[in-house]
Design an enzyme around this catalytic site. Structure first.
Site, PDB file in Angstrom:
ATOM      1  N   TYR A 137       0.858  -1.184   0.000  1.00 57.90           N
ATOM      2  CA  TYR A 137       0.000   0.000   0.000  1.00 57.90           C
ATOM      3  C   TYR A 137       0.893   1.232   0.000  1.00 57.90           C
ATOM      4  O   TYR A 137       1.503   1.570   1.006  1.00 57.90           O
ATOM      5  CB  TYR A 137      -0.912  -0.022   1.224  1.00 57.90           C
ATOM      6  CG  TYR A 137      -1.992   1.050   1.260  1.00 57.90           C
ATOM      7  CD1 TYR A 137      -2.211   1.913   0.193  1.00 57.90           C
ATOM      8  CD2 TYR A 137      -2.802   1.171   2.375  1.00 57.90           C
ATOM      9  CE1 TYR A 137      -3.195   2.884   0.241  1.00 57.90           C
ATOM     10  CE2 TYR A 137      -3.807   2.134   2.431  1.00 57.90           C
ATOM     11  CZ  TYR A 137      -3.994   2.984   1.362  1.00 57.90           C
ATOM     12  OH  TYR A 137      -4.980   3.950   1.417  1.00 57.90           O
ATOM     13  N   LYS A 165      -1.261  -1.248  -4.117  1.00 57.65           N
ATOM     14  CA  LYS A 165      -2.355  -0.279  -4.071  1.00 57.65           C
ATOM     15  C   LYS A 165      -1.683   1.084  -4.177  1.00 57.65           C
ATOM     16  O   LYS A 165      -1.004   1.535  -3.254  1.00 57.65           O
ATOM     17  CB  LYS A 165      -3.151  -0.395  -2.779  1.00 57.65           C
ATOM     18  CG  LYS A 165      -4.296   0.625  -2.698  1.00 57.65           C
ATOM     19  CD  LYS A 165      -5.079   0.503  -1.399  1.00 57.65           C
ATOM     20  CE  LYS A 165      -6.178   1.565  -1.342  1.00 57.65           C
ATOM     21  NZ  LYS A 165      -6.935   1.514  -0.055  1.00 57.65           N
ATOM     22  N   ILE A 208      -8.818  -0.504  -5.517  1.00 62.00           N
ATOM     23  CA  ILE A 208      -9.343  -0.736  -4.166  1.00 62.00           C
ATOM     24  C   ILE A 208      -9.981   0.584  -3.763  1.00 62.00           C
ATOM     25  O   ILE A 208      -9.277   1.544  -3.423  1.00 62.00           O
ATOM     26  CB  ILE A 208      -8.233  -1.164  -3.194  1.00 62.00           C
ATOM     27  CG1 ILE A 208      -7.610  -2.480  -3.664  1.00 62.00           C
ATOM     28  CG2 ILE A 208      -8.782  -1.310  -1.771  1.00 62.00           C
ATOM     29  CD1 ILE A 208      -6.422  -2.944  -2.816  1.00 62.00           C
TER      30      ILE A 208
END
Length: 296
Positions: A137, A165, A208
């Protein structure tokens, strides 16, 4: 495992007495998957994991896992820790308690700013011991750690790292370089809801996206349009969904989303836990109006 399509980072609904409304969460999770989401993310930032007790966190994960198992959807779970050792412990516990999870979402080390070499070493160590594939992330405006395309590609080459992400606040040079050179088995998923359409156009695998709570089928439609090469349909829908995404983040996430879900009767309260405060009525109404307008 293919991390493609729309994955929804679940909110955590609260009952009027302040407890986690697990029944509402189960219904919401089922709705999102039935609307076409490829998977769910439990204990992402949208789920307010730092404000949950350990028992509450596991209850949320188990509820999401049951929904995904029933529909053969992918479950990703946020793993948390302030350093490499504690994050590895979190991953080990996750592998034991939720072995059916498809991946673990692990944030680039926050606040410490260990540099690119330290960040790569962190994920190399985690990937070497994790029972689950990792999704990095990357959100530098929260973590304080910037990563170049070269560093991200180094992460992409690690065994056990399935994707990223990517949430840097826009479509930047690093995103363009990453998407041009990423391995075929490495999923670049945007975490910036308003930039889904342009990143899909550049080759991102999906997103996401918290705002996908509010129009799941339309976000799925947008993803499929770009993947099918239907640029005209994708552009038109992308512009409309960009407006919704911006409205959904007009107040700190997930306050507007919870406000809209409550107004729709999908969760029992719009409540969040401190230090978050509920979104204002005007912010919720603006987002609700845009949701309603998508079908007209």
């Amino acid at each position: 495992m293919e991390l493609t399509g729309i994955h929804v980072p679940l909110i955590t609904p609260f009952a009027a007495d302040g407890t986690v409304a697990l029944d509402a969460l189960a219904v919401l999770a089922a709705e999102l998957l039935e609307a076409g989401a490829a998977g769910l993310v439990a204990l992402g930032t949208t789920g307010e994991p730092a404000a949950l007790s350990e028992d509450e966190r596991w209850a949320v994960v188990e509820t999401a896992a049951a929904a995904c198992a029933a529909r053969r959807a992918l479950l990703t779970v946020g793993a948390h820790g302030g350093d490499t050792r504690s994050t590895a412990e979190s991953l080990a516990a996750l592998g034991k308690r939720v072995p059916q999870a498809a991946a673990a979402l692990v944030t680039v080390p926050a606040f410490l700013r260990p540099g690119e070499a330290g960040t790569v070493a962190h994920f190399r160590a985690l990937a070497g011991s994790s029972p689950l594939p990792l999704v990095v992330y990357h959100i530098p405006y929260r973590t304080g750690q910037q990563l170049s395309a070269a560093a991200l590609l180094e992460l992409a080459a690690l065994d056990g790292v399935a994707g990223v992400k990517y949430a840097t606040g826009g479509v930047d040079q690093t995103a363009v370089e990453l998407l041009a050179a990423a391995p075929a088995d490495f999923a670049v998923l945007t975490g910036e809801d308003a930039f889904l359409s342009p990143l899909l156009a550049l080759g991102a695998a999906g997103g996401i996206l918290a705002s996908a709570h509010l129009a799941t089928a339309r976000f799925v439609e947008l993803t499929e349009a770009w993947q099918a090469g239907d640029a005209a349909r994708a552009r038109a829908l992308g512009h409309r969904l960009t407006g919704l995404a911006l409205a959904a983040f007009a107040a700190p996430n997930p306050t507007v989303i919870k406000g809209v879900l409550h107004a729709q009767g999908r969760i029992p309260t719009p409540d969040v836990r401190l230090p978050l405060l509920p979104a204002g009525e005007a912010e919720v109404e603006a987002a609700l109006k845009l949701v309603s307008g998508l079908d007209h």
